[in-house]
Scaffold this motif. Structure first.
Motif, PDB file in Angstrom:
ATOM      1  N   ILE A 234       0.937  -1.087   0.080  1.00 15.80           N
ATOM      2  CA  ILE A 234      -0.579  -0.117   0.132  1.00 15.80           C
ATOM      3  C   ILE A 234       0.531   1.167  -0.024  1.00 15.80           C
ATOM      4  O   ILE A 234       1.465   1.136   0.453  1.00 15.80           O
ATOM      5  CB  ILE A 234      -1.210   0.337   1.228  1.00 15.80           C
ATOM      6  N   LEU A 236       0.768   5.938  -0.704  1.00 18.75           N
ATOM      7  CA  LEU A 236      -0.003   6.708  -0.954  1.00 18.75           C
ATOM      8  C   LEU A 236       0.882   8.208  -1.836  1.00 18.75           C
ATOM      9  O   LEU A 236       1.889   7.691  -2.085  1.00 18.75           O
ATOM     10  CB  LEU A 236       0.085   8.495   0.239  1.00 18.75           C
ATOM     11  N   ILE A 251      -5.026   6.638  -2.932  1.00 21.66           N
ATOM     12  CA  ILE A 251      -3.825   4.928  -2.319  1.00 21.66           C
ATOM     13  C   ILE A 251      -3.693   4.062  -2.740  1.00 21.66           C
ATOM     14  O   ILE A 251      -4.911   3.473  -3.398  1.00 21.66           O
ATOM     15  CB  ILE A 251      -4.995   4.410  -0.788  1.00 21.66           C
ATOM     16  N   CYS A 253      -3.078   0.117  -3.760  1.00 21.41           N
ATOM     17  CA  CYS A 253      -3.086  -1.295  -3.409  1.00 21.41           C
ATOM     18  C   CYS A 253      -2.129  -1.958  -4.608  1.00 21.41           C
ATOM     19  O   CYS A 253      -2.686  -2.235  -5.714  1.00 21.41           O
ATOM     20  CB  CYS A 253      -4.423  -1.821  -2.798  1.00 21.41           C
ATOM     21  N   PHE A 266     -10.414  -1.765   1.224  1.00 15.75           N
ATOM     22  CA  PHE A 266      -9.493  -0.284   1.654  1.00 15.75           C
ATOM     23  C   PHE A 266     -10.032  -1.084   2.960  1.00 15.75           C
ATOM     24  O   PHE A 266     -11.756  -0.541   3.210  1.00 15.75           O
ATOM     25  CB  PHE A 266      -9.596   0.891   0.961  1.00 15.75           C
ATOM     26  N   ARG A 268     -10.223   1.490   7.069  1.00 11.47           N
ATOM     27  CA  ARG A 268      -9.513   3.255   7.993  1.00 11.47           C
ATOM     28  C   ARG A 268      -9.357   2.704   9.152  1.00 11.47           C
ATOM     29  O   ARG A 268     -10.413   1.990   9.727  1.00 11.47           O
ATOM     30  CB  ARG A 268     -10.368   4.171   7.161  1.00 11.47           C
ATOM     31  N   TYR A 298      -4.832   3.558   7.075  1.00 10.35           N
ATOM     32  CA  TYR A 298      -4.985   2.999   5.838  1.00 10.35           C
ATOM     33  C   TYR A 298      -4.582   1.421   5.550  1.00 10.35           C
ATOM     34  O   TYR A 298      -3.127   1.564   5.689  1.00 10.35           O
ATOM     35  CB  TYR A 298      -5.773   3.480   5.001  1.00 10.35           C
ATOM     36  N   CYS A 300      -5.548  -2.043   3.033  1.00 12.62           N
ATOM     37  CA  CYS A 300      -5.913  -2.807   2.075  1.00 12.62           C
ATOM     38  C   CYS A 300      -6.362  -4.071   1.750  1.00 12.62           C
ATOM     39  O   CYS A 300      -5.102  -4.776   2.176  1.00 12.62           O
ATOM     40  CB  CYS A 300      -5.485  -2.126   0.372  1.00 12.62           C
ATOM     41  N   ALA A 319      -0.296   2.315   6.111  1.00 17.49           N
ATOM     42  CA  ALA A 319      -0.113   3.705   5.611  1.00 17.49           C
ATOM     43  C   ALA A 319      -0.759   4.861   5.900  1.00 17.49           C
ATOM     44  O   ALA A 319      -2.551   4.589   6.704  1.00 17.49           O
ATOM     45  CB  ALA A 319      -0.314   4.070   3.895  1.00 17.49           C
ATOM     46  N   VAL A 321      -2.624   8.521   7.283  1.00 14.73           N
ATOM     47  CA  VAL A 321      -2.424   9.578   6.362  1.00 14.73           C
ATOM     48  C   VAL A 321      -2.635  11.023   7.256  1.00 14.73           C
ATOM     49  O   VAL A 321      -3.673  10.439   8.281  1.00 14.73           O
ATOM     50  CB  VAL A 321      -4.401   9.344   5.647  1.00 14.73           C
TER      51      VAL A 321
END
Length: 509
Positions: A234, A236, A251, A253, A266, A268, A298, A300, A319, A321
């Motif tokens: 994953i 960004l 994002i 994947c 996905f 969060r 995050y 995936c 990842a 954010v």
């Protein structure tokens, strides 16, 4: 004919008849019919419906023509069902109602006489229920498994609660019995090796009076052993992972091996994002950041279908954010009215603790914002000084600051504006003169007040010290000399010393 001759002929005839009867009896008595033996072609006597039962009625001795008779529970069987050949008679059993005890007997004809043997001992025929074809099924309905997963295949029999033995076959090769667990109507086989994919079927057997029966093989099921799905990566579109409210976050994947028709999930934190929050195309997911509450970790995941089973990969690493929230700074100015050629000082301060940022001062001109001055803040505040002010420097001023947030340069919103006005020197001089005149008048008035107060005080002092005789004849003049007030320390205490001429007073405070 003489009577003696006739009598002799009758005696001879009677003797001959007696000889024949005696000879016949003697012949029969010398070769009596033996009791036949009876036997079944299945030594256990157990058959299933539809099987052919062969009952053999055996006679020892000569193979003279015979007729065989079979009896079921003492009831004679239809001769049309019996096949006779020499000393053997057979008949088929075709229904479950034909079980029971069976006997046989045979007969022969001697000249015109029908002779029958004794009836044989009984044999018992048992008709067992037909074994039903079992049903085979894997614990995973699709038959698809990942390497390392345990495969359990179940062989199920309906309505037969006799003791059973189950056999399992892979590609027609019988599997070892120690891998099979049997419980009443269910047999299970566990596949733990990755090379044991293939076509499987099963059958079961049961024993009746020591005869073993086997069912028909079940239909086949196919077991597919699939490789585990690789864990996706994953990433960004902003390497720093820092975004501001309203930005679009992309994002990605990434799957190391392309699979057909793969789909993505996905998350969060631990919550699955619904389709309304995220758009997926190939191996890229995008979503808009609409608020600071959409920051966080995050993950995936992807899935594929193998036959009818959906296989899911492990979740990727996280990842993170970060939604940057740089508040606008505060700006202030030391004076809003500036003389042409003078200077003005602006102060720009962040409302929070944001040291290490760079501050920018902007003036709003006719066309656009123009950068006036840049300064780096040691703490969270910076001072801008603009010198040699001209009329073109008047207007609204704002400031903002920029800084590194987790490796990404972020910019705050602009401060509220402050306004300065630039005036000419002549106007400023007139204002200064007017101010000076006003100040002189104020000082003059204060002087008059102090003079009058001093005069009144002197008159009272002279009246208090002059003799009565001189009170109306002598005029005294009082001068205040060397009036001072200065602090000094006396005995560890702070003092103010006021001196009036040659006399002094000390006040402690």
């Amino acid at each position: 004919m003489p009577q003696s001759s006739t009598s002799s002929k009758m005696d001879a005839t009677a003797f001959l008849l007696l000889f024949v009867i005696f000879g016949a009896r003697q012949s029969v008595s010398q070769d009596p019919l033996t009791t036949p033996g009876i036997s079944l072609d299945e030594w256990s006597g157990v058959y299933v419906e539809g099987e052919m039962v062969t009952i053999t009625c055996t006679v020892s001795g000569k193979y003279r023509d015979k007729t065989y008779y079979f009896y079921s529970e003492k009831e004679p069987l239809n001769s049309g069902q019996i096949t006779t050949k020499n000393n053997i008679g057979t008949f088929p059993v075709t229904g479950t109602n034909q079980g029971g005890q069976y006997r046989c007997q045979y007969g022969i004809s001697v000249k015109t006489r029908r002779l029958l043997s004794n009836i044989s001992d009984a044999v018992t025929v048992t008709i067992a229920d037909t074994l039903k074809t079992p049903r085979i099924s894997p614990d995973q309905p699709s038959g698809v498994y990942l390497k390392g997963e345990t495969v359990t295949i179940t062989c199920t029999v309906a309505g037969d609660y006799r003791d059973k033995t189950f056999h399992f076959y892979r590609d027609r090769q019988r599997l070892y019995s120690h891998q099979i667990i049997t419980k009443v109507n269910i047999g299970t086989f566990t596949v733990s090796r990755t090379d044991q994919g293939g076509s499987y079927h099963c059958q079961y057997g049961t024993s009746v009076n020591r005869r073993q029966f086997w069912s028909q093989p079940s239909a086949a099921v196919t077991v597919t052993i699939a490789d585990p799905l690789t864990t996706p990566g994953i990433s960004l579109d902003q390497r720093s992972g820092v975004y501001v409210e309203g930005e679009m976050v992309t994002i990605t994947c990434t799957v190391s091996r392309k699979n057909r028709d793969q789909t993505y999930n996905f998350y969060r934190e631990q919550k699955l994002l619904n389709s309304g929050q995220i758009t997926t195309e190939n191996n890229i997911g995008t979503f808009p950041v609409t608020g600071t509450n959409q920051g966080g970790r995050y993950y995936c995941q992807y899935g594929i279908y193998v036959k009818t089973r959906r296989l899911l990969s492990q979740r990727s690493k996280a990842a993170t954010v970060n939604i940057a929230d740089l508040p606008k700074p505060n700006i202030s100015v030391d004076s809003s009215l500036i003389v042409k050629g003078g200077k003005v000082t602006f102060n720009c301060t962040t409302p929070g603790d944001h040291p290490g940022f760079t501050f920018y001062l902007y003036r709003y001109g006719e066309a656009n914002y123009s950068d006036v001055q840049t300064a780096a803040a040691r703490d969270n505040s910076v001072t801008f000084t603009v010198t040699n002010i001209d009329h073109t420097d008047g207007g609204n001023y704002t400031c903002l600051y920029k800084g590194d947030v987790r490796g990404r340069l972020r910019t705050s919103a602009e401060s509220d504006p402050v306004h300065i006005t630039v005036r000419d020197k002549s106007v400023a001089l007139e204002a200064g003169v007017r101010s000076a005149v006003v100040l002189i008048l104020i000082l003059a008035l204060l002087g008059v007040c102090f003079w009058k107060k001093g005069k009144c005080g002197n008159s009272r002092e002279m009246r208090a010290t002059a003799p009565p005789s001189d009170e109306t004849n002598e005029t005294l003049t009082y001068a205040v000399l060397n009036l001072q007030t200065k602090p000094r320390k006396v005995g560890g205490q702070r003092n103010i010393v006021r001196t009036f001429g040659e006399e002094s007073t000390t006040t402690q405070w």
